[in-house]
Design a protein around this motif. Sequence first.
Motif, PDB file in Angstrom:
ATOM      1  N   UNK A  92       0.809  -1.214   0.000  1.00  0.00           N
ATOM      2  CA  UNK A  92       0.000   0.000   0.000  1.00  0.00           C
ATOM      3  C   UNK A  92       0.848   1.271   0.000  1.00  0.00           C
ATOM      4  N   UNK A  93       1.915   1.271   0.776  1.00  0.00           N
ATOM      5  CA  UNK A  93       2.743   2.481   0.862  1.00  0.00           C
ATOM      6  C   UNK A  93       3.359   2.833  -0.492  1.00  0.00           C
ATOM      7  N   UNK A  94       3.756   1.832  -1.275  1.00  0.00           N
ATOM      8  CA  UNK A  94       4.292   2.106  -2.611  1.00  0.00           C
ATOM      9  C   UNK A  94       3.213   2.672  -3.521  1.00  0.00           C
ATOM     10  N   UNK A  95       2.016   2.095  -3.445  1.00  0.00           N
ATOM     11  CA  UNK A  95       0.894   2.594  -4.233  1.00  0.00           C
ATOM     12  C   UNK A  95       0.619   4.051  -3.890  1.00  0.00           C
ATOM     13  N   UNK A  96       0.592   4.384  -2.609  1.00  0.00           N
ATOM     14  CA  UNK A  96       0.304   5.759  -2.190  1.00  0.00           C
ATOM     15  C   UNK A  96       1.399   6.697  -2.676  1.00  0.00           C
ATOM     16  N   UNK A  97       2.648   6.294  -2.554  1.00  0.00           N
ATOM     17  CA  UNK A  97       3.751   7.136  -3.027  1.00  0.00           C
ATOM     18  C   UNK A  97       3.687   7.349  -4.535  1.00  0.00           C
ATOM     19  N   UNK A  98       3.369   6.288  -5.255  1.00  0.00           N
ATOM     20  CA  UNK A  98       3.299   6.367  -6.720  1.00  0.00           C
ATOM     21  C   UNK A  98       2.101   7.193  -7.181  1.00  0.00           C
ATOM     22  N   UNK A  99       0.985   7.073  -6.470  1.00  0.00           N
ATOM     23  CA  UNK A  99      -0.255   7.737  -6.882  1.00  0.00           C
ATOM     24  C   UNK A  99      -0.619   8.909  -5.977  1.00  0.00           C
ATOM     25  N   UNK A 100       0.371   9.543  -5.406  1.00  0.00           N
ATOM     26  CA  UNK A 100       0.137  10.625  -4.447  1.00  0.00           C
ATOM     27  C   UNK A 100      -0.766  11.713  -5.013  1.00  0.00           C
ATOM     28  N   UNK A 101      -0.450  12.221  -6.185  1.00  0.00           N
ATOM     29  CA  UNK A 101      -1.243  13.309  -6.763  1.00  0.00           C
ATOM     30  C   UNK A 101      -2.683  12.876  -7.000  1.00  0.00           C
ATOM     31  N   UNK A 102      -2.866  11.667  -7.469  1.00  0.00           N
ATOM     32  CA  UNK A 102      -4.197  11.139  -7.723  1.00  0.00           C
ATOM     33  C   UNK A 102      -5.017  11.110  -6.433  1.00  0.00           C
ATOM     34  N   UNK A 103      -4.432  10.642  -5.348  1.00  0.00           N
ATOM     35  CA  UNK A 103      -5.135  10.559  -4.072  1.00  0.00           C
ATOM     36  C   UNK A 103      -5.420  11.939  -3.488  1.00  0.00           C
TER      37      UNK A 103
END
Length: 194
Positions: A92-103
């Motif tokens: 999850x942490x990688x997903x959040x870092x990768x998709x930060x702007x989207x979130x």
Amino acid sequence: MTADGMSGNNATPSPGRQALLDAAISVVAKKGLRGLTYRSVAEEAGVTHALVTHYFGSRDAFILEALQSTIAEAERGLFAEDQTLDQFASPLSEFISRERELLVFQYELVLESLRRPELVEPIHKMYEDVQRSTGEQLSRLKVSDENGALVRLVVAALDGLFLRHLVDGDRESTEASVAVLRELLKRSDSALDR
């Protein structure tokens, strides 16, 4: 403009609709929704203001299309069909870092919907889509949820973890929390594979 996105023989291709939506998401992540203008998107995308206005009829239509784009992207990035329950929402942490702007864009719209009633329905639709894809993933993992309460709880937990990780960036705490969520799913009375 020709069908391949080129105007004239020696012109560089103009960005497509998705590139402009990506630029809008980036602008909102950096400046908030109030910073979203056709000019700011044009600047972010490296195009003219006229090109942005050509693609989108109104600012609200632009915002809603960008929201739909983020939902589809998040669903593709978070769940894989071949995941096991031990891999659920991993990492999850990688997903959040990768998709930060989207979130950040999505959270900005969630908050804005409290002030703008016309955004309430699209935000509800966003959460319905997230709950549907989460429910489908849990079903593939043999975790049943007859009344939808478990899916709603999992979505709320992931939502909270997204927001918390955006604020503190604590990878270890985020992954530890996801591990606890997986264990709770394994132990739930609805797990069919015991």
